[in-house]
Write a protein that holds these residues in place. Sequence first.
Motif, PDB file in Angstrom:
ATOM      1  N   SER A 628       0.860  -1.171   0.000  1.00  0.00           N
ATOM      2  CA  SER A 628       0.000   0.000   0.000  1.00  0.00           C
ATOM      3  C   SER A 628       0.901   1.226   0.000  1.00  0.00           C
ATOM      4  CB  SER A 628      -0.890  -0.065   1.241  1.00  0.00           C
ATOM      5  OG  SER A 628      -1.192   1.212   1.681  1.00  0.00           O
ATOM      6  N   VAL A 629       0.690   2.128  -0.949  1.00  0.00           N
ATOM      7  CA  VAL A 629       1.545   3.294  -1.102  1.00  0.00           C
ATOM      8  C   VAL A 629       0.670   4.535  -1.146  1.00  0.00           C
ATOM      9  CG1 VAL A 629       3.173   4.455  -2.635  1.00  0.00           C
ATOM     10  CG2 VAL A 629       3.242   1.984  -2.405  1.00  0.00           C
ATOM     11  N   VAL A 630       1.060   5.549  -0.382  1.00  0.00           N
ATOM     12  CA  VAL A 630       0.347   6.817  -0.493  1.00  0.00           C
ATOM     13  C   VAL A 630       1.054   7.647  -1.543  1.00  0.00           C
ATOM     14  CG1 VAL A 630      -0.364   8.916   0.677  1.00  0.00           C
ATOM     15  CG2 VAL A 630      -0.436   6.735   1.878  1.00  0.00           C
ATOM     16  N   MET A 631       0.315   8.006  -2.559  1.00  0.00           N
ATOM     17  CA  MET A 631       0.905   8.677  -3.715  1.00  0.00           C
ATOM     18  C   MET A 631      -0.227   9.400  -4.415  1.00  0.00           C
ATOM     19  SD  MET A 631       2.770   6.522  -6.700  1.00  0.00           S
ATOM     20  CE  MET A 631       2.803   7.060  -8.383  1.00  0.00           C
ATOM     21  N   LYS A 632       0.042  10.551  -4.965  1.00  0.00           N
ATOM     22  CA  LYS A 632      -1.008  11.351  -5.613  1.00  0.00           C
ATOM     23  C   LYS A 632      -2.166  11.594  -4.653  1.00  0.00           C
ATOM     24  CE  LYS A 632       0.108   8.946  -9.862  1.00  0.00           C
ATOM     25  NZ  LYS A 632      -0.363   8.231 -11.035  1.00  0.00           N
ATOM     26  N   GLN A 633      -1.845  11.864  -3.414  1.00  0.00           N
ATOM     27  CA  GLN A 633      -2.851  12.162  -2.383  1.00  0.00           C
ATOM     28  C   GLN A 633      -3.871  11.048  -2.197  1.00  0.00           C
ATOM     29  OE1 GLN A 633      -2.935  15.342  -4.659  1.00  0.00           O
ATOM     30  NE2 GLN A 633      -1.092  15.916  -3.555  1.00  0.00           N
ATOM     31  N   GLN A 634      -3.496   9.833  -2.532  1.00  0.00           N
ATOM     32  CA  GLN A 634      -4.423   8.738  -2.261  1.00  0.00           C
ATOM     33  C   GLN A 634      -3.624   7.482  -1.948  1.00  0.00           C
ATOM     34  OE1 GLN A 634      -6.508   7.719  -5.898  1.00  0.00           O
ATOM     35  NE2 GLN A 634      -5.022   8.927  -7.032  1.00  0.00           N
ATOM     36  N   SER A 696       4.375  11.448  -9.280  1.00  0.00           N
ATOM     37  CA  SER A 696       3.937  12.145  -8.082  1.00  0.00           C
ATOM     38  C   SER A 696       5.155  12.724  -7.381  1.00  0.00           C
ATOM     39  CB  SER A 696       3.196  11.150  -7.173  1.00  0.00           C
ATOM     40  OG  SER A 696       2.762  11.800  -6.003  1.00  0.00           O
ATOM     41  N   LEU A 697       5.150  14.038  -7.144  1.00  0.00           N
ATOM     42  CA  LEU A 697       6.289  14.714  -6.514  1.00  0.00           C
ATOM     43  C   LEU A 697       5.767  15.615  -5.406  1.00  0.00           C
ATOM     44  CD1 LEU A 697       9.295  15.541  -6.452  1.00  0.00           C
ATOM     45  CD2 LEU A 697       8.747  17.276  -8.172  1.00  0.00           C
TER      46      LEU A 697
END
Length: 847
Positions: A628-634, A696-697
Amino acid sequence: MRRSTAIAKLALVLAAAALSSGFFVVAHAHARQAAVQPARASCWPRERDALLAFKQGINDTNDMLVSWQAEKGAPHHDCCLWAGVACSNKTGHVTKLDIAGTALVGQISPSLLSLEHLEYLDLSDTSLHGPSGRVFPEFLCSLHNLRHLDLSNTLFSGRVPAQLANLSKLEFLRLSNTLFSGILPPQLGNLSDLRHLDLGFMENIHTPADISWLTNLHLLEYVDMSGINLSTADVFHVANTIPSLKALILINCSLPNANQTLTHLNLTKLEQLHLSNNYLGHPIETCWFWNATSIKVLGLDETNLYGPFPTELGGMTSLQILSFSHNGNSATLTVDLKHLCDLQVLELDESLAFGNITEFVSKLPQCSSNELFYLSLTDNNIIGTLPDMMGHLNSLEVLILSNNSITGAIPSGLRNFTSLKILELSSNQLTGQIPMLPRSLASLGISMNCLSGPLPLDFGGPNLRGLTLSSNYLTGHVPRAMCESNLVALDLSNNLFEGEFPWCSSLPSMEFLLLSNNNFSGNFPSWLQNCSSLVFLDLGVNKFYGRLPAWIGELVNLRFLQLNHNMFYGDIPVSILNLILLQHFSLASNNISGSVPSSLSKLIAMTLEQPPRLDPYYWLDGDTDILSVVMKQQELKYGTYAVNEMVGIDLSLNHLTGGIPDEITSLKRLLNLNLSWNHLSGKIPVKIGAMKSLESLDLSRNKLSGEIPVSLSDLTYLSSLDLSYDNLAGRIPIGRQLDTLYTENPSIYNGNIGLCGPPLKKSCLGNNTPEHANNQQGSENGYDPVLFFYFGLAAGFVAGLWVVFCALLFKRAWRTVYFRLFDKLHDNVYVFAIVTWGRITSRATAS
Ligand SMILES: *[C@@H]1O[C@H](CO)[C@@H](O)[C@H](O)[C@H]1NC(C)=O
Ligand SMILES: *[C@@H]1O[C@H](CO)[C@@H](O)[C@H](O)[C@H]1NC(C)=O
Ligand SMILES: *[C@@H]1O[C@H](CO)[C@@H](O)[C@H](O)[C@H]1NC(C)=O
Ligand SMILES: *[C@@H]1O[C@H](CO)[C@@H](O)[C@H](O)[C@H]1NC(C)=O
Ligand SMILES: *[C@@H]1O[C@H](CO)[C@@H](O)[C@H](O)[C@H]1NC(C)=O
Ligand SMILES: *[C@@H]1O[C@H](CO)[C@@H](O)[C@H](O)[C@H]1NC(C)=O
Ligand SMILES: *[C@@H]1O[C@H](CO)[C@@H](O)[C@H](O)[C@H]1NC(C)=O
Ligand SMILES: *[C@@H]1O[C@H](CO)[C@@H](O)[C@H](O)[C@H]1NC(C)=O
Ligand SMILES: *[C@@H]1O[C@H](CO)[C@@H](O)[C@H](O)[C@H]1NC(C)=O
Ligand SMILES: *[C@@H]1O[C@H](CO)[C@@H](O)[C@H](O)[C@H]1NC(C)=O
Ligand SMILES: *[C@@H]1O[C@H](CO)[C@@H](O)[C@H](O)[C@H]1NC(C)=O
Ligand SMILES: *[C@@H]1O[C@H](CO)[C@@H](O)[C@H](O)[C@H]1NC(C)=O
């Protein structure tokens, strides 16, 4: 996906069994080579010369033909003793040449024609060719004594040679998995002695075939025409004129139906019938074969047959294997199978409309000695509870009931199933505690249920390789007994486990350890230092604390390291840069201080365009999300295959100081970079635009200063950007999708007092803008940033698909391995497994 994983696991188990019983192909080949006759009549010089001439044309890099020696006085001067050669006891003539599986490369010499007495020629699994390239050398059709000819898995192409009909004594002909094309020559009907005809998966035969010539083959026992278009052939009426038939294998033949009325069923010897991958689409009970009580193996996967199974099924007492999977949940099976004492494999995945497991189990064979070892019923909407009294099923080795609606507890009676190797109960509604399970288990999957309570104290067993218990409500400590297993993959994530993980001094095979989302505490587990095979480590969202050990850099196989949301403190160990395979690293939300290590380009897996892929992990449940990765605000979740796509670094929510090392821009594969919520200072690396894959940065909430590098607008895949609450100043680069990103989320530059120029309202005072001119021009020239943005997304999506496709391609290799292991064993189960496996892989590669 789940089904193929289960089959793969079974393949592993079977492969292990085959290895231990000495059936590995190499051993097999050697045994065959050793078993030649005594040197009674030594070989004829003319035939020896012919063989030597044959060897001359061949590139024997692996020394498969090393015993073929010419010199007088050499130990093997007698060609009858050479590997793969056999002679007649009486006449001394060479009667057999078997170089199957040697992978020899080279040209077949016409000298072979001197072997006039040759009866047996097996060239399968070689890369030989004829004098005119891959076209089949027709001169072989003059070896008129041949009884056995095997050309399967060779590279021959061109028309199927009609001259094969000259081999009038032929009893065995196999052309499967070749590249022959054109029509099947009706002259094959002249081979009146033929007993075994295998034309399966000849990938280049496309035209609808006429097979009426088959009716001339009165001795035929085995026919495989899988993959040949028989839509117009009326194949069952043709087959019914051949009473000797034992096996009819017609997988993916475009058969329109199987509901013929055969006035008289001639096929009283039929043992194998494979009709999978033909879209028959009529009621199951109208099929013609339910009277054929001699059938042992019945393969009906992906046939779109529907409705109830007929009661005749209960009388097919010879049945050993029934495979009826992927037929779209519109069949029902309420037939009593009590008397099918030979039934070994029953597979009904994704085919039943409904069912009650209690009733189903009560209808399974109840004989004094049950043979049933494989039962798979995934994706079937099955309800009810598993009965405690299942003693009649204790021959089971594989029990797969995933993704149904089974309720109640796991019966303690399972413990008596001392042969059970694979147990998959994931995605049901099981409740209660996990009982004692048999110690024979190699793989156990019970994720996504409602199990609670602690694990039994002696949970584990020396055979356990894969254990998936994720997403339940399991509590307590992990029992020490777990350390006595032989785990390759352990997934305990999303439970309520607590305390320290036991000190497991010997789990050297561990590759996947997933403990996230529990209440585990203690230091970074020190026993992991012995786990040099570790590929995937997820300790995220727990209460681990302390410093990260420097020896983490010794775990050189690590690819995924997820330590987020714990209480680790101290520096990031520089040794982490030794992990050249690392592709995902998250330390988000800890108390890490110090600086970001600078020589980041050592993380080769993040720099290479084509890094090595992670093999599918057979010991994990194929349908469970493992990262599970938090990326692009999700929060994005990745399963066992998709996880290969994730390349990222997340160090957010820590106390990091110092600058962002310029070398970070060499990580060209990085999709996700999150350094937000730290105390980083200095400038954003000027060449940030070199990180071409970034999607995503997030550099927000640091103390970064200076201008935003113009190269940022080169990041064509960027779909999420946050630079807010830093000390950035100067003109904002514009053009391409940076504009879109701003439109979608106008807060991305907030809290940087010095920023100016469009898209902000605040205009810049100075005139330091020449470098932006190009981009502005781009927009003025009708460049549509929105369109470009979506193009970027689409390109990323296609790349993702390709990645999944590659994972499936990989499995084709498995098929080959599997083929080689079992191809020569005339056991229905193995034949079935090969056929099923082949079907899965061909479907996988086709999609
Ligand atoms: C034999 O194989 C080797 C290694 O694959 C290759 O270098 C060589 O050219 C081959 N020779 C012939 C005659 O094909
Ligand atoms: C030839 O000899 C071998 C070994 O003695 C024996 O197994 C085989 O049956 C014999 N074959 C014939 C055709 O007599
Ligand atoms: C096959 O047989 C036909 C006639 O029986 C003959 O003309 C032909 O030469 C033979 N072909 C080969 C390759 O032996
Ligand atoms: C096959 O048999 C037919 C007669 O049934 C005959 O006319 C033909 O020549 C034969 N073909 C070959 C290649 O032997
Ligand atoms: C098989 O042949 C029929 C008749 O020519 C054709 O309609 C069908 O599309 C073919 N099937 C495949 C898979 O090519
Ligand atoms: C049964 O087989 C015989 C022998 O091949 C054949 O003559 C007969 O026509 C067959 N019956 C049917 C119904 O096809
Ligand atoms: C056989 O099934 C097809 C559908 O695949 C149907 O159109 C046809 O009427 C059926 N024939 C018989 C004899 O039941
Ligand atoms: C199958 O069996 C049923 C009854 O058992 C019989 O009526 C039918 O004729 C048989 N069909 C064939 C093709 O033999
Ligand atoms: C679970 O099974 C149902 C059919 O019963 C199917 O529609 C669904 O896709 C399956 N879920 C998974 C994750 O395979
Ligand atoms: C399943 O079948 C058993 C036995 O017939 C019955 O007692 C039970 O209520 C059924 N379960 C459900 C959920 O219908
Ligand atoms: C398990 O086996 C033991 C001994 O063979 C027997 O006493 C017990 O009743 C069995 N348990 C179940 C649930 O079948
Ligand atoms: C079935 O055969 C067709 C060609 O006839 C091929 O395109 C397709 O991929 C095959 N499908 C499977 C599942 O093997």
